[in-house]
Design a protein around this motif. Structure first.
Motif, PDB file in Angstrom:
ATOM      1  N   GLY A 217      53.230  46.196  32.326  1.00 25.30           N
ATOM      2  CA  GLY A 217      54.000  46.355  33.551  1.00 25.30           C
ATOM      3  C   GLY A 217      54.831  45.126  33.840  1.00 25.30           C
ATOM      4  N   ALA A 218      56.136  45.311  34.067  1.00 26.99           N
ATOM      5  CA  ALA A 218      57.016  44.173  34.331  1.00 26.99           C
ATOM      6  C   ALA A 218      56.684  43.496  35.645  1.00 26.99           C
ATOM      7  CB  ALA A 218      58.471  44.638  34.325  1.00 26.99           C
ATOM      8  N   GLY A 219      56.000  44.193  36.546  1.00 24.99           N
ATOM      9  CA  GLY A 219      55.702  43.609  37.850  1.00 24.99           C
ATOM     10  C   GLY A 219      54.516  42.666  37.857  1.00 24.99           C
ATOM     11  N   MET A 220      53.716  42.660  36.795  1.00 23.97           N
ATOM     12  CA  MET A 220      52.471  41.891  36.855  1.00 23.97           C
ATOM     13  C   MET A 220      52.687  40.377  36.869  1.00 23.97           C
ATOM     14  SD  MET A 220      50.686  42.101  33.090  1.00 23.97           S
ATOM     15  CE  MET A 220      50.535  43.880  33.082  1.00 23.97           C
ATOM     16  N   GLU A 221      53.812  39.909  36.333  1.00 21.97           N
ATOM     17  CA  GLU A 221      54.021  38.466  36.252  1.00 21.97           C
ATOM     18  C   GLU A 221      54.152  37.822  37.637  1.00 21.97           C
ATOM     19  OE1 GLU A 221      57.858  37.234  34.634  1.00 21.97           O
ATOM     20  OE2 GLU A 221      58.541  39.305  34.792  1.00 21.97           O
ATOM     21  N   THR A 222      54.547  38.597  38.647  1.00 21.10           N
ATOM     22  CA  THR A 222      54.705  38.021  39.990  1.00 21.10           C
ATOM     23  C   THR A 222      53.570  38.447  40.925  1.00 21.10           C
ATOM     24  OG1 THR A 222      56.146  39.883  40.589  1.00 21.10           O
ATOM     25  CG2 THR A 222      57.206  37.863  39.800  1.00 21.10           C
ATOM     26  N   HIS A 223      52.547  39.084  40.379  1.00 22.20           N
ATOM     27  CA  HIS A 223      51.424  39.526  41.199  1.00 22.20           C
ATOM     28  C   HIS A 223      50.114  38.977  40.646  1.00 22.20           C
ATOM     29  CE1 HIS A 223      54.487  42.380  42.499  1.00 22.20           C
ATOM     30  NE2 HIS A 223      53.722  42.715  43.506  1.00 22.20           N
ATOM     31  N   PRO A 224      49.525  37.984  41.309  1.00 21.50           N
ATOM     32  CA  PRO A 224      48.255  37.430  40.830  1.00 21.50           C
ATOM     33  C   PRO A 224      47.122  38.449  40.962  1.00 21.50           C
ATOM     34  CG  PRO A 224      48.798  36.546  43.002  1.00 21.50           C
ATOM     35  CD  PRO A 224      49.999  37.317  42.546  1.00 21.50           C
ATOM     36  N   GLY A 225      46.130  38.297  40.123  1.00 18.50           N
ATOM     37  CA  GLY A 225      44.941  39.138  40.222  1.00 18.50           C
ATOM     38  C   GLY A 225      44.933  40.364  39.341  1.00 18.50           C
ATOM     39  N   VAL A 226      46.010  40.577  38.582  1.00 14.28           N
ATOM     40  CA  VAL A 226      46.066  41.766  37.731  1.00 14.28           C
ATOM     41  C   VAL A 226      45.009  41.685  36.629  1.00 14.28           C
ATOM     42  CG1 VAL A 226      47.477  43.130  36.158  1.00 14.28           C
ATOM     43  CG2 VAL A 226      48.507  42.159  38.209  1.00 14.28           C
TER      44      VAL A 226
ATOM     45  N   ALA B 128      42.264  39.946  36.596  1.00 16.26           N
ATOM     46  CA  ALA B 128      40.925  40.062  37.184  1.00 16.26           C
ATOM     47  C   ALA B 128      40.567  41.519  37.460  1.00 16.26           C
ATOM     48  CB  ALA B 128      40.858  39.244  38.472  1.00 16.26           C
ATOM     49  N   LYS B 129      41.553  42.275  37.900  1.00 17.64           N
ATOM     50  CA  LYS B 129      41.316  43.692  38.204  1.00 17.64           C
ATOM     51  C   LYS B 129      40.976  44.471  36.924  1.00 17.64           C
ATOM     52  CE  LYS B 129      43.428  47.370  41.017  1.00 17.64           C
ATOM     53  NZ  LYS B 129      44.623  47.729  41.817  1.00 17.64           N
ATOM     54  N   MET B 130      41.686  44.147  35.842  1.00 15.94           N
ATOM     55  CA  MET B 130      41.401  44.801  34.567  1.00 15.94           C
ATOM     56  C   MET B 130      40.003  44.435  34.074  1.00 15.94           C
ATOM     57  SD  MET B 130      43.445  44.403  30.951  1.00 15.94           S
ATOM     58  CE  MET B 130      43.118  45.487  29.553  1.00 15.94           C
ATOM     59  N   PHE B 131      39.677  43.135  34.156  1.00 10.64           N
ATOM     60  CA  PHE B 131      38.374  42.684  33.677  1.00 10.64           C
ATOM     61  C   PHE B 131      37.240  43.256  34.539  1.00 10.64           C
ATOM     62  CE2 PHE B 131      40.776  38.631  32.251  1.00 10.64           C
ATOM     63  CZ  PHE B 131      41.349  39.340  31.196  1.00 10.64           C
ATOM     64  N   GLU B 132      37.514  43.436  35.813  1.00 11.66           N
ATOM     65  CA  GLU B 132      36.510  44.040  36.691  1.00 11.66           C
ATOM     66  C   GLU B 132      36.228  45.480  36.263  1.00 11.66           C
ATOM     67  OE1 GLU B 132      35.708  44.778  41.474  1.00 11.66           O
ATOM     68  OE2 GLU B 132      37.763  44.642  40.732  1.00 11.66           O
ATOM     69  N   ALA B 133      37.283  46.206  35.907  1.00  9.50           N
ATOM     70  CA  ALA B 133      37.105  47.588  35.465  1.00  9.50           C
ATOM     71  C   ALA B 133      36.235  47.656  34.214  1.00  9.50           C
ATOM     72  CB  ALA B 133      38.464  48.229  35.190  1.00  9.50           C
ATOM     73  N   LEU B 134      36.450  46.730  33.291  1.00  7.79           N
ATOM     74  CA  LEU B 134      35.656  46.694  32.061  1.00  7.79           C
ATOM     75  C   LEU B 134      34.216  46.274  32.347  1.00  7.79           C
ATOM     76  CD1 LEU B 134      38.342  45.107  29.710  1.00  7.79           C
ATOM     77  CD2 LEU B 134      37.624  47.501  29.793  1.00  7.79           C
ATOM     78  N   PHE B 135      34.047  45.337  33.275  1.00  8.72           N
ATOM     79  CA  PHE B 135      32.698  44.911  33.674  1.00  8.72           C
ATOM     80  C   PHE B 135      31.932  46.073  34.299  1.00  8.72           C
ATOM     81  CE2 PHE B 135      30.148  43.499  37.366  1.00  8.72           C
ATOM     82  CZ  PHE B 135      29.093  42.883  36.691  1.00  8.72           C
ATOM     83  N   ASP B 136      32.606  46.802  35.198  1.00  6.96           N
ATOM     84  CA  ASP B 136      31.957  47.944  35.861  1.00  6.96           C
ATOM     85  C   ASP B 136      31.529  49.008  34.840  1.00  6.96           C
ATOM     86  OD1 ASP B 136      32.311  46.743  38.297  1.00  6.96           O
ATOM     87  OD2 ASP B 136      34.118  47.878  38.817  1.00  6.96           O
ATOM     88  N   ALA B 137      32.291  49.104  33.729  1.00  4.40           N
ATOM     89  CA  ALA B 137      31.970  50.083  32.690  1.00  4.40           C
ATOM     90  C   ALA B 137      31.024  49.504  31.631  1.00  4.40           C
ATOM     91  CB  ALA B 137      33.252  50.578  32.026  1.00  4.40           C
TER      92      ALA B 137
END
Length: 401
Positions: A345-354, A356-365
């Motif tokens: 996603g081109a928008g992720m570079e200006t949005h912190p926490g992306v 962490a959100k991905m890693f959280e999803a993998l942790f939850d699974a």
């Protein structure tokens, strides 16, 4: 009058019924007042069947002879489609790659297009004919048939659109656009109205099979308007362009790539130039290296791990065994039971926490991450292949609900 280039994949022309359907799409476009060039792939599993036939005769056959064989698949498709268009009363001519002016380099089975002599295409269009072209193939400077590799028909179509300044290039496939994930495996996948060249290129490179990455590279370079459409449903598709609407979703998609293997070199000397000596050798062998991870030095040694396509694992390991630097390592191991899962996603570079959100999803699974790679518009993780589908679903659900 506008020129429209349309490309149809193997599933779109796999049998007589599908070919008649494609002929209707093409003739409808022609009757609307457009010039039309159609690029077609081999029917269904024809290419795989031809490879199997080659292996039955000679598994070590030269790439030149394999190209001669594989090019036959598209020849069948273009002739059958031209016959269907003839039956519908429209003027048409089918052309092999070399007849359509495709001139390539001599890298058999993975040739690059050097230029297109558009003379024959222009001549046939001036006669008001629909031109059906065999994708995936061309002719090298030795007048030998060459093929462009997997996904080469996409590249052929975009190359024609670029060379002839077409209004657009429509890629017809068995899905009705680009989705946030594979809709056949992720029920909640959403279709995108539009996506940037860079985002589409990353998705294509990272395992999304809607468009071939070389075709997207070419479309971006020559500013070709691309649209991904379904050959089975008459519905709007996904447009690939330079810029999209400002208020768009942060992440455009989740992709999975199983064609990946990890190679680990344990205990190489911890000194300057080691990485250069290893990866320059692999580059010389034309081995494509992706994710790279180097450990912090300890006891004057360090570990280096990286990923390569599965088809190049054996070649890479054999090459490394001859490297004087690697000879002093404790061991070289490789693992082909891994997958790469990525978000783009081109928008992720200006949005912190992306991340962490991905890693959280993998942790939850309860999915373990082996390696991580990031860029301005993508984050990739290497995980066990058996967890790949769960990982895609978990990450997709986290970002798209």
């Amino acid at each position: 009058m506008s020129l429209i280039v349309q490309k149809f994949g193997g599933t779109s022309v796999k049998d007589a019924e599908r070919i008649q359907n494609v002929a209707r799409i093409v003739t409808d476009t022609y009757k609307a007042g457009n010039d039309v060039v159609v690029v077609v792939s081999a029917q269904g599993d024809t290419t795989d069947d031809l490879i199997e036939k080659a292996n039955e005769i000679n598994p070590d056959a030269s790439k030149r002879e394999r190209d001669m064989l594989l090019a036959a698949g598209e020849q069948i498709s273009i002739a059958l489609l031209a016959m269907a268009i003839e039956k519908m009363g429209c003027p048409v001519v089918s052309l092999l790659g070399w007849q359509a002016g495709f001139l390539t380099d001599s890298n058999h089975s993975a040739a690059r297009i050097k230029r297109i002599d558009t003379g024959r295409l222009t001549k046939e269009l001036d006669k008001k004919k629909i031109v059906v072209v065999a994708g995936f193939q061309g002719l090298n400077r030795f007048d030998d048939v060459s093929t462009l590799g997997r996904g080469g028909s996409d590249t052929s179509a975009v190359a024609i659109a670029a060379a002839m300044h077409a209004k657009c290039c429509q890629i017809y496939t068995d899905v009705d656009g680009v989705y946030t994930a594979d809709p056949r495996k992720v029920p909640g996948a959403k279709k995108l109205e539009e996506i940037t060249y860079d985002e589409m290129l990353e998705l294509a490179t990272l395992g999304a099979q809607v468009l071939h990455n070389r075709s997207v590279e070419m479309a971006k370079k020559y500013n070709v308007d691309l649209e991904v459409l379904s050959s089975l449903e008459r519905v709007p598709g996904t447009k690939v362009k330079e810029a999209v609407k400002v208020e768009q979703m942060l992440i455009k998609g989740v992709a999975k790539d199983n064609d990946v293997a990890r190679i680990s070199i344990i205990g190489v000397p911890d000194e300057p130039g080691i990485a250069f000596k290893i990866f320059s050798q692999l580059a010389g062998e034309k081995i494509n290296v992706d994710i790279i991870l180097q450990s912090v030095g300890r006891n004057n040694t360090k570990d280096i791990a990286f990923t390569v396509p599965q088809s190049q694992v054996k070649q890479a390991v054999e090459a490394l065994k001859t490297n004087p630097t690697v000879m002093h390592a404790s061991s070289i191991t490789h693992d082909e039971t891994v997958s790469k899962v990525s978000i783009v996603g081109a928008g992720m570079e200006t949005h912190p926490g992306v991340a962490a959100k991905m890693f959280e999803a993998l942790f939850d699974a309860n999915i373990n991450i082996q390696m991580i790679s990031t860029s301005e518009i993508k984050i990739s993780v290497l995980i066990a292949q058996e967890d790949a589908d769960r990982a895609v679903s978990a990450v997709h659900s986290k970002f798209f609900g």
